[in-house]
Design an enzyme around this catalytic site. Structure first.
Site, PDB file in Angstrom:
ATOM      1  N   HIS A   1       0.851  -1.209   0.000  1.00 38.81           N
ATOM      2  CA  HIS A   1       0.000   0.000   0.000  1.00 38.81           C
ATOM      3  C   HIS A   1       0.884   1.255   0.000  1.00 38.81           C
ATOM      4  O   HIS A   1       0.981   1.982   0.985  1.00 38.81           O
ATOM      5  CB  HIS A   1      -0.874  -0.077   1.240  1.00 38.81           C
ATOM      6  CG  HIS A   1      -1.932   0.958   1.366  1.00 38.81           C
ATOM      7  ND1 HIS A   1      -2.235   1.861   0.373  1.00 38.81           N
ATOM      8  CD2 HIS A   1      -2.783   1.233   2.387  1.00 38.81           C
ATOM      9  CE1 HIS A   1      -3.221   2.645   0.793  1.00 38.81           C
ATOM     10  NE2 HIS A   1      -3.568   2.277   2.024  1.00 38.81           N
TER      11      HIS A   1
ATOM     12  N   GLU B   1      -0.383   1.003  -5.779  1.00 34.02           N
ATOM     13  CA  GLU B   1      -0.190  -0.218  -5.002  1.00 34.02           C
ATOM     14  C   GLU B   1      -0.299  -1.475  -5.860  1.00 34.02           C
ATOM     15  O   GLU B   1      -1.307  -1.674  -6.536  1.00 34.02           O
ATOM     16  CB  GLU B   1      -1.253  -0.327  -3.902  1.00 34.02           C
ATOM     17  CG  GLU B   1      -1.515   0.952  -3.147  1.00 34.02           C
ATOM     18  CD  GLU B   1      -2.762   0.861  -2.291  1.00 34.02           C
ATOM     19  OE1 GLU B   1      -3.084  -0.259  -1.813  1.00 34.02           O
ATOM     20  OE2 GLU B   1      -3.428   1.891  -2.084  1.00 34.02           O
TER      21      GLU B   1
END
Length: 293
Positions: A157, A267
């Site tokens: 992330h 991501e």
């Protein structure tokens, strides 16, 4: 395991990085002679059970609250337990340019293992290896040590530091189908043959972009800082692009009102209906490489 918030600095001629054992969370990567590449808020909270904002949170074994049978699930904690677990630092396998962390099912409460295993108690070991140099590579490997198959979501992330998100463009995802998760029901859209841009409203898109396809390499072109950040991945079906915008950031307690323009998340992921499924004894590796052009 000793639940201590240990933060480690990795410094060499090519770059520096900072990683905390809590969540095996990468806070910073800065190539020599460059502004930092990863973003985090000015105020970082280190508290047991609370996820760290910014850097690279490691999302596993579900993304957000999970996604099952075509619908958003209600799993807790948000984005899984990996990012709020204390990982084991492997000092023998690490150096000033390499950090290696491990986590096993022995480190995780049984109720979360059963949530992960669909009712069965999942058994696994995970290895997270980070390489810090002119390029930055993060590789996350999960092995099924049990007698039952299990499926999981995962994501690196990554919060990228930009001068002003309203003055960047993201290329490499042209023509890809994506889920627009800012809209109820997450309708599918197709990215036009043009860069992704940001206007101060929330962007939260999950692109169907396999790592062996034409959308595997993404570039973040930053007009303000005069650089391009390249994001290349493997072992991934999806690429998530996110910025909360002004209104969305106002509801996030650990982002100050003036901080949201300073980052964009790009991501590598396997999520939203494309989980990884491992039979007993199988392994899978998700990796992402960053570099500056």
């Amino acid at each position: 395991m000793n639940d201590c918030f240990i933060t480690r600095d990795f410094v060499n001629d090519d770059a520096s990085a900072t990683i905390t054992d809590y969540g095996a969370h990468v806070l910073d990567w800065t190539p020599a002679g460059q502004p930092k590449v990863l973003w985090h808020p000015r105020a970082i909270t280190l508290s047991n059970g609370v996820a760290i904002r910014g850097g690279i949170p490691l999302v596993f074994p579900w993304f957000n609250s999970g996604f099952e049978n075509g619908h958003v699930a209600d799993k807790q904690p948000k984005h899984g337990f990996a990012r709020i677990s204390f990982w084991h630092f492997d000092e023998e396998a690490s150096s000033n340019a390499v950090a290696r962390y491990t986590l096993t099912s022995d480190d995780v409460p049984d109720d979360l293992l059963r949530t992960m295993g669909g009712g069965e108690k999942a058994s696994f070991h995970a290895t997270y290896e980070v390489r810090c140099g002119k390029e930055f590579q993060a590789s996350f490997t999960v092995t099924n040590d049990g007698e039952h198959p299990f499926s999981y979501d995962e994501a690196l992330h990554t919060y990228l530091h930009v001068g002003d998100v309203r003055r960047i463009s993201v290329t490499g995802l042209e023509g890809a189908t994506y889920f627009d998760t800012t809209i109820e029901g997450h309708p599918t859209r197709v990215q036009p043959d043009e860069p992704i841009t940001f206007d101060g409203t929330m962007t939260d898109s999950i692109y169907q972009a396999a790592s062996d396809g034409e959308n595997a390499v993404v570039r973040v072109h930053d007009e303000t800082l005069g650089r391009t950040i390249v994001v290349e991945k493997s072992g991934s079906s999806n690429t998530v692009v996110w910025n909360p915008g002004e209104q969305g950031a106002a509801g996030i307690g650990d982002i100050a009102n003036d901080e949201w323009p300073g980052f964009v998340c790009v991501e590598a992921a396997n999520n939203h209906g494309t989980p990884v499924t491992l039979a007993p004894g199988e392994s899978h590796t998700l990796s992402q490489t960053l570099r500056v052009e």
